[in-house]
Design a protein around this motif. Structure first.
Motif, PDB file in Angstrom:
ATOM      1  N   LEU A 445      11.123  43.481 -27.494  1.00  0.00           N
ATOM      2  CA  LEU A 445       9.796  44.225 -27.269  1.00  0.00           C
ATOM      3  C   LEU A 445       9.675  45.155 -26.791  1.00  0.00           C
ATOM      4  CD1 LEU A 445       8.103  42.185 -29.405  1.00  0.00           C
ATOM      5  CD2 LEU A 445       9.945  43.169 -30.026  1.00  0.00           C
ATOM      6  N   GLU A 448      11.821  48.172 -28.385  1.00  0.00           N
ATOM      7  CA  GLU A 448      11.652  48.531 -29.880  1.00  0.00           C
ATOM      8  C   GLU A 448       9.922  49.845 -29.481  1.00  0.00           C
ATOM      9  OE1 GLU A 448      13.627  48.383 -32.080  1.00  0.00           O
ATOM     10  OE2 GLU A 448      14.540  46.196 -31.910  1.00  0.00           O
ATOM     11  N   LEU A 449       9.149  48.471 -28.829  1.00  0.00           N
ATOM     12  CA  LEU A 449       8.129  50.063 -28.914  1.00  0.00           C
ATOM     13  C   LEU A 449       8.615  50.742 -28.537  1.00  0.00           C
ATOM     14  CD1 LEU A 449       4.989  48.821 -28.299  1.00  0.00           C
ATOM     15  CD2 LEU A 449       5.284  48.524 -25.921  1.00  0.00           C
ATOM     16  N   VAL A 452      10.370  52.772 -31.510  1.00  0.00           N
ATOM     17  CA  VAL A 452       9.234  52.601 -32.850  1.00  0.00           C
ATOM     18  C   VAL A 452       8.586  54.339 -33.226  1.00  0.00           C
ATOM     19  CG1 VAL A 452       9.254  50.479 -33.985  1.00  0.00           C
ATOM     20  CG2 VAL A 452       7.445  51.900 -32.417  1.00  0.00           C
ATOM     21  N   VAL A 454       6.387  54.888 -29.868  1.00  0.00           N
ATOM     22  CA  VAL A 454       5.073  54.513 -29.403  1.00  0.00           C
ATOM     23  C   VAL A 454       5.227  55.132 -27.630  1.00  0.00           C
ATOM     24  CG1 VAL A 454       3.862  53.112 -28.206  1.00  0.00           C
ATOM     25  CG2 VAL A 454       4.866  52.538 -30.699  1.00  0.00           C
ATOM     26  N   PRO A 457       3.152  52.957 -23.884  1.00  0.00           N
ATOM     27  CA  PRO A 457       1.890  52.147 -24.235  1.00  0.00           C
ATOM     28  C   PRO A 457       1.059  51.793 -23.388  1.00  0.00           C
ATOM     29  CG  PRO A 457       4.254  51.152 -23.749  1.00  0.00           C
ATOM     30  CD  PRO A 457       4.562  52.906 -24.488  1.00  0.00           C
ATOM     31  N   GLY A 458       0.167  51.382 -23.802  1.00  0.00           N
ATOM     32  CA  GLY A 458      -1.423  51.030 -22.403  1.00  0.00           C
ATOM     33  C   GLY A 458      -0.995  49.299 -22.135  1.00  0.00           C
ATOM     34  N   ARG A 460      -2.642  46.739 -22.548  1.00  0.00           N
ATOM     35  CA  ARG A 460      -3.102  45.276 -23.728  1.00  0.00           C
ATOM     36  C   ARG A 460      -1.413  44.979 -24.087  1.00  0.00           C
ATOM     37  NH1 ARG A 460      -6.889  46.071 -27.038  1.00  0.00           N
ATOM     38  NH2 ARG A 460      -8.422  44.038 -26.224  1.00  0.00           N
ATOM     39  N   ALA A 461      -1.222  46.958 -24.748  1.00  0.00           N
ATOM     40  CA  ALA A 461      -0.022  46.618 -25.642  1.00  0.00           C
ATOM     41  C   ALA A 461       0.927  46.103 -24.921  1.00  0.00           C
ATOM     42  CB  ALA A 461       0.416  47.765 -25.896  1.00  0.00           C
ATOM     43  N   LEU A 464       1.246  42.003 -24.664  1.00  0.00           N
ATOM     44  CA  LEU A 464       1.795  40.881 -25.025  1.00  0.00           C
ATOM     45  C   LEU A 464       3.084  40.395 -25.498  1.00  0.00           C
ATOM     46  CD1 LEU A 464      -0.650  41.736 -29.039  1.00  0.00           C
ATOM     47  CD2 LEU A 464      -0.953  39.982 -27.312  1.00  0.00           C
TER      48      LEU A 464
ATOM     49  N   MET B  28       4.741  46.606 -33.752  1.00  0.00           N
ATOM     50  CA  MET B  28       4.492  47.135 -32.730  1.00  0.00           C
ATOM     51  C   MET B  28       3.664  48.394 -32.284  1.00  0.00           C
ATOM     52  SD  MET B  28       6.113  45.946 -30.270  1.00  0.00           S
ATOM     53  CE  MET B  28       5.607  44.185 -30.631  1.00  0.00           C
ATOM     54  N   HIS B  29       3.163  49.192 -34.562  1.00  0.00           N
ATOM     55  CA  HIS B  29       2.506  49.799 -33.931  1.00  0.00           C
ATOM     56  C   HIS B  29       0.935  49.905 -33.471  1.00  0.00           C
ATOM     57  CE1 HIS B  29       5.979  52.293 -35.503  1.00  0.00           C
ATOM     58  NE2 HIS B  29       5.239  53.289 -35.145  1.00  0.00           N
ATOM     59  N   VAL B  31       0.159  46.406 -32.256  1.00  0.00           N
ATOM     60  CA  VAL B  31      -0.130  46.123 -31.052  1.00  0.00           C
ATOM     61  C   VAL B  31      -0.224  47.708 -30.401  1.00  0.00           C
ATOM     62  CG1 VAL B  31       1.462  45.215 -29.054  1.00  0.00           C
ATOM     63  CG2 VAL B  31       1.597  43.786 -31.518  1.00  0.00           C
ATOM     64  N   ALA B  32       0.123  48.801 -30.682  1.00  0.00           N
ATOM     65  CA  ALA B  32       0.575  49.892 -29.385  1.00  0.00           C
ATOM     66  C   ALA B  32      -1.036  50.143 -29.484  1.00  0.00           C
ATOM     67  CB  ALA B  32       1.138  51.016 -29.882  1.00  0.00           C
TER      68      ALA B  32
END
Lengths: 517, 517
Positions: A445, A448-449, A452, A454, A457-458, A460-461, A464, B28-29, B31-32
């Motif tokens: 992920l 994948e982040l 997609v 992003v 990412p911060g 909090r993301a 996870l 993932m969006h 989540v971001a």
């Protein structure tokens, strides 16, 4: 004879003699009759995802179905994810779901739900048996449906009263539909496409990635100049020294597109024309180049191997034209534990006839290359994308093939969905060696982040995707379920531990701590 | 603002600020965007059954929904069993299921399946959001549906492109439907039935088994001579010293029939007229005596507490007529560990304001009596019969009520379905004390085997009810997921361990080895 006994006798007569079970009250008559029909072996799973994933692994290796035993809608629900994978793998499975007595359903007791709606999601055949008289024939038809080419999940719902009522008479087997011969006209179209001289590939999957299909596809390629590609996630790939090697399409659409770039003809055999696993913003879902003609040589229900052999003959390929992978093993790894080190250890030690259940995700990308020249083996992958398949699949494969060593090459995040598999492995004394690749993350992920779209990412993301707190101790977890386990400190220790695990009978787990991503 | 952010902002505006998540690529969006909306707390589960069971526990205790985050059809499948339980408990849950991008679905990529067919099985409301513009309003309506009386699972499917596209505008909350006032005519019918002088009972469940409902039902009983019964498996029962006690209908139909025997009037409040949990050969499914009139005072969507209070007034009950349980605790147990000893230890030590998640099955039958006079607490049970609820439910209850101690009273067989709950408890530092009742058997099925009429079960049948080989070591399993654990040798040690676990913050597990049956 009650319905349950007639059902079990019918299943055995139809060649179904293994039951992966997690029963409840509504299945107790079935359970009680297991003593009357000792030809049926019952294997207990502590969770339904283990049961259904094991039935998938069994079916892939035995080429005939096992039967599950699940408890009403919620039990089926717990088994859905691995039935989804079995559906995608086109594995023959007889999926037996107990239900309330027919007259009890309308009272809407707590466990009542719409079983059919759940079952349809994963089943190529569905029936709820209406009476004890009908039950044995229903079972024979379920087995026939499961076994009919190319294979499918056939769900039979067993109401408790249909099971307990007397008057059951075992039914005779119903012949399954065999794979159909592909018409010569289609062979000719494919042959002509390959003779065009345009850049071409033969994309094979399903039953075509076992020895005969591989040989035929490579004969075609050797004669026509086409390349051979394999589907991304085959159900059961035969490979290793002495077999034609197979270049699989990448999971990453970016790489798969590169593998397909420039092709003008794509002959598709027992799989789908390639599409992206997920959609990504601004990127194509369909991966075949626009100007590439797709020829479906063999689809669902066709005989793909016969079609490939006919095609090889049609293009005039020599019988011995297929290249084979030379025997070779990587050097034993040394130093720190990494994904490549795990792959090298596996390649160095993989036994003849092994079965590898590959759910190692990002940690396993080096394993196919490192084992390409190892002694002949089978490689099972995650056809449906529902993680939590690897360990149940290994369990079922070991039940199907008690004389073959099974390697469960496993990612830690995915392992936690169906870790109860270890208990069944211990209970049954199955020869499964789990190599747990512990990177303490849903590392795929991370990738994948970014795929997609992003950016940055911060915390909090990212939190996870991180499963490092608390760290999962797979040695403790394995011990808790009766499986011997070790945690090697470096590659030399991994070689020792893996060698020992492969030598000793019964299940073992090796927890390999490797860096993330 | 993309769809995902508008969705999260809408949820927060609607009072949904906790997300139990097990996401994948298509989510993932979402989540971001968690970093952009810090008001939304995300709690990771390693398996979807943990996620959905935690949402149930949260909803029962918070009286407002949490939102789940699940990965396509297979992720939903893994969550189905505990969503089934939530449906039966009528818990408000917003069940968010990620999906492929709308334009990607028709390519039938590996993870594609018919999500709606799965979701309908458990959902009182369903929608797949069609566009980023529609998404926020869809979310507000999902929350409204979840919260509308009496509470339900509302499933919203979130396609990846709907999540990632720009142009999202957060929506305003949509008012839920509140519970409807029961018409006076119905109150009068019930009052008249109770005035008849015939043997009568008031059967209460749902919202009516909290303090106000209990008081009103007992006022009715005190005045009319009716007895008060509670449904077998209440979602959230308020009980303990100072509250009116509640005699629950037995799970065993034989016993429940005895509780109902001789009744001529049954006033049913926010639950179903009693039926047998399962069907048994030759035994009735419907448990109400033939000559007993059933009066539904309040059904789904009605205000049961208002109706009971109106009924109490209608029969002329005094405001203070309800009896309350006296304060009392059992003597601390001594000697060997048994089911009664576990119950006595719990009764002796249960803290004020505790929440008990009861999935102890046969090992827990003594616990309600032993805690009847303990300080006031909540008791959560398995409404839908799908085992594997207890530990997720405790997890979610602890997230909803961080200042209250949570006891997870758990059977070992049921524990193995969703044991991953322990990891979430450790990660979040939740104050959950798991009392694992380890009898190494599906002991309830021993009982059920005889209840369904199986005489002299054979060794193969009994083998499927036995989980003693290999023995499951819950201390090792808890340690493997970061939860401190002990295995007391006797009742005195259990008292010590339980007292320590209740004193220290964070999760603990106590593995209590007790005899089977």
């Amino acid at each position: 004879m009650n319905g349950a006994q007639a059902l079990i006798r019918t299943l055995v007569a139809c060649g179904v003699d293994t039951c992966f079970a997690n029963p409840g009250t509504s299945e107790m008559h079935f359970v009680a009759q297991l003593d009357a029909v000792p030809e049926m072996r019952a294997v207990l799973g502590l969770f339904e995802g283990v049961v259904t994933g094991a039935a998938d692994g069994y079916g892939r290796m035995a080429d005939r179905p096992a039967v599950t035993l699940l408890h009403l809608g919620p039990g089926l629900g717990n088994g859905i994810a691995n039935l989804h994978n079995a559906r995608r793998a086109r594995t023959p499975v007889v999926n037996l779901v107990g239900d309330h007595a027919t007259y009890h359903r309308h009272y809407d007791a707590p466990l009542t739900s719409d079983i059919e709606s759940l079952a349809r999601n994963v089943s190529g055949w569905f029936r709820s048996s209406a009476s004890t008289a009908a039950l044995p024939r229903d079972a024979a038809e379920a087995v026939s449906a499961a076994r009919s080419a190319p294979g499918r999940v056939a769900t039979l719902v067993l109401p408790a009263d249909v099971s307990w009522d007397d008057g059951g008479v075992p039914a005779a087997p119903v012949a399954p539909l065999v794979a159909g011969r592909v018409p010569e006209e289609i062979i000719d179209v494919a042959a002509q496409a390959l003779r065009s001289g345009e850049p071409a590939a033969v994309l094979i999957g399903g039953r075509a990635v076992r020895e005969r299909g591989l040989v035929a596809a490579h004969r075609v390629a050797a004669r026509s100049g086409a390349k051979v590609l394999g589907e991304t996630f085959p159900a059961r790939l035969e490979r290793g020294a002495g077999l034609p090697p197979l270049e699989r399409l990448s999971y990453l659409a970016e790489f798969a597109s590169a593998q397909l770039a420039g092709l003008r003809r794509l002959v598709v055999v027992d799989c789908r024309a390639p599409v992206s696993f997920f959609a990504y913003p601004g990127k194509p879902s369909y991966l075949v180049p626009d100007d590439c003609e797709v020829i479906i040589l063999a689809g669902d229900g066709d005989d793909p191997v016969g079609a490939l052999e006919a095609l090889a003959d049609a293009v005039g390929a020599a019988p011995d034209a297929a290249p084979v992978a030379p025997s070779s093993r990587p050097a034993p790894p040394t130093g720190a534990l990494t994904g490549p080190a795990v792959a090298a250890a596996l390649g160095a030690l993989l036994p003849e006839g092994a079965i590898v259940s590959d759910e190692a995700q990002t940690s396993g990308v080096w394993a196919p290359d490192a084992t390409a020249g190892a002694p002949r083996h089978d490689w099972l992958t995650l056809c449906g994308g529902a993680i939590g398949q690897g360990m149940p699949l290994a369990t079922g494969a070991a039940v199907a093939c008690p004389d073959r060593p099974v390697i469960s090459l496993q990612a830690d995040g995915s392992a936690m969905y169906t870790l109860q598999s270890l208990w069944t492995q211990a209970r049954e004394g199955l020869d499964v060696t789990t190599i747990m690749c512990s990177n303490h993350a849903y590392a795929i992920l991370d990738l994948e982040l970014s795929r997609v779209g992003v950016e940055k990412p911060g915390p909090r993301a990212l939190g996870l995707l991180d499963i490092s707190t608390p760290p999962i101790d797979f040695v403790a977890l394995a011990h808790g379920m009766g499986v011997p386990a070790t945690r090697p400190a470096d590659s030399a220790a991994l070689m020792n531990d893996l060698s020992a695990a492969l030598t000793e009978p019964g299940p073992h787990l090796i927890d390999v701590e490797i860096p993330r991503g």
